[in-house]
Design a protein around this motif. Structure first.
Motif, short mmCIF file in Angstrom:
data_model
loop_
_atom_site.label_atom_id
_atom_site.label_comp_id
_atom_site.label_asym_id
_atom_site.label_seq_id
_atom_site.Cartn_x
_atom_site.Cartn_y
_atom_site.Cartn_z
N ALA A 5 -22.18 -62.21 -31.09
CA ALA A 5 -21.92 -62.74 -32.42
C ALA A 5 -21.61 -61.61 -33.41
CB ALA A 5 -23.12 -63.55 -32.90
N ILE A 6 -20.73 -61.92 -34.33
CA ILE A 6 -20.37 -60.99 -35.39
C ILE A 6 -20.64 -61.69 -36.72
CG2 ILE A 6 -18.46 -59.78 -36.53
CD1 ILE A 6 -17.13 -59.48 -33.79
N ASN A 7 -21.36 -61.04 -37.60
CA ASN A 7 -21.58 -61.59 -38.92
C ASN A 7 -21.25 -60.54 -39.96
OD1 ASN A 7 -22.38 -62.76 -41.29
ND2 ASN A 7 -24.34 -63.48 -40.55
N LYS A 8 -22.09 -59.51 -40.04
CA LYS A 8 -21.87 -58.44 -41.00
C LYS A 8 -21.89 -57.11 -40.27
CE LYS A 8 -23.35 -56.95 -45.53
NZ LYS A 8 -24.28 -57.13 -46.64
N LEU A 146 -18.18 -61.25 -42.35
CA LEU A 146 -17.38 -62.35 -41.81
C LEU A 146 -17.72 -63.68 -42.49
CD1 LEU A 146 -15.35 -63.59 -39.87
CD2 LEU A 146 -17.14 -63.61 -38.12
N ALA A 147 -19.00 -63.93 -42.73
CA ALA A 147 -19.40 -65.19 -43.35
C ALA A 147 -18.72 -65.37 -44.71
CB ALA A 147 -20.92 -65.24 -43.51
N ASN A 163 -9.01 -67.99 -39.16
CA ASN A 163 -9.04 -69.37 -38.71
C ASN A 163 -10.50 -69.85 -38.67
OD1 ASN A 163 -9.60 -71.09 -36.15
ND2 ASN A 163 -7.43 -71.46 -36.57
N ASN A 164 -10.78 -71.02 -39.26
CA ASN A 164 -12.16 -71.52 -39.34
C ASN A 164 -12.81 -71.70 -37.98
OD1 ASN A 164 -12.58 -71.59 -42.10
ND2 ASN A 164 -11.64 -73.61 -42.33
N TYR A 165 -12.05 -72.16 -37.00
CA TYR A 165 -12.59 -72.34 -35.65
C TYR A 165 -13.02 -70.99 -35.06
CZ TYR A 165 -12.58 -72.83 -30.59
OH TYR A 165 -12.92 -72.76 -29.27
N LEU A 170 -17.00 -66.64 -33.66
CA LEU A 170 -17.48 -65.27 -33.82
C LEU A 170 -18.88 -65.23 -34.44
CD1 LEU A 170 -14.28 -63.40 -35.03
CD2 LEU A 170 -15.35 -63.26 -32.78
N LEU A 171 -19.12 -66.06 -35.45
CA LEU A 171 -20.43 -66.06 -36.09
C LEU A 171 -21.55 -66.45 -35.12
CD1 LEU A 171 -19.58 -67.66 -39.56
CD2 LEU A 171 -20.41 -65.33 -39.17
#
Length: 195
Positions: A5-8, A146-147, A163-165, A170-171
């Motif tokens: 997962a990727i967030n920040k 990313l969020a 892209n929202n999907y 990724l999140l």
């Protein structure tokens, strides 16, 4: 959420200020024999990083210990050329989680997203500001959220599109199958309503 997962991501960066970097420069065709994603990082930019005898070229940025981090900052038109997914594999395997550019080839961008490598498209002015900041201070930290879909560094901040999907994937660290499994209940409910 899993370990992909990727967030920040807050990191220093490696600047590759060269336009029109194609996938054959990212990972030369002679290294495409493996089907596993592992091991491609050592041949990332192989012909730019190493001499014919295998010795490192001192003037190439990936061989300069001054620059390191999880973010590759690249010039305009990154990932053009062939559709090889191995280019994204090589960048990810070399330890990068984000690539920043003012333009990505569409196929490369999709391959990156499918391999948990976040391509962040910024304006040319923002990109040039990043190159300048990194050149002046290699310890410049770039914050990619990313969020919120923002990137900031050296007093500048910009919003980026995704892209929202793919953002959801990724999140949460989902590949396409993981995503379908995550909404299994909704799918079953829909099927029951249609019966």
């Amino acid at each position: 959420m899993n370990d992909q997962a990727i967030n920040k991501i807050v990191s220093t960066a490696v600047p590759l200020n060269q336009e029109n970097v194609d996938t054959d420069q990212i990972i030369p065709a002679r290294f495409l024999k493996a089907t596993s994603r592992d091991g491609f990082g050592e041949n990332l930019f192989r012909d730019w990083r190493y001499n014919a005898d295998g010795s490192a070229k001192k003037d190439f940025v990936l061989n300069d210990a001054t620059y390191k981090g999880k973010i590759l900052v690249a010039a305009k038109n990154f990932g053009c050329g062939s559709s090889r997914e191995h280019a994204a594999w090589a960048i990810k395997d070399a330890g990068f989680d984000v690539v920043v550019s003012s333009f990505f080839a569409d196929i490369f961008k999709n391959n990156a997203l499918n391999n948990f490598l976040l391509p962040v498209t910024v304006s040319e002015d923002f990109l040039q500001g990043l190159f300048k900041a990194i050149q002046m201070d290699p310890s410049t930290r770039i914050d990619v959220n990313l969020a919120e879909q923002t990137i900031s560094a050296a007093g500048q901040r910009e919003h980026f599109d995704i892209n929202n999907y793919k953002k959801t994937c990724l999140l949460n660290g989902y590949d396409d199958i993981d995503y379908l499994l995550s909404i299994r209940g909704e799918i079953e409910k829909f099927e029951q309503q249609q019966a």
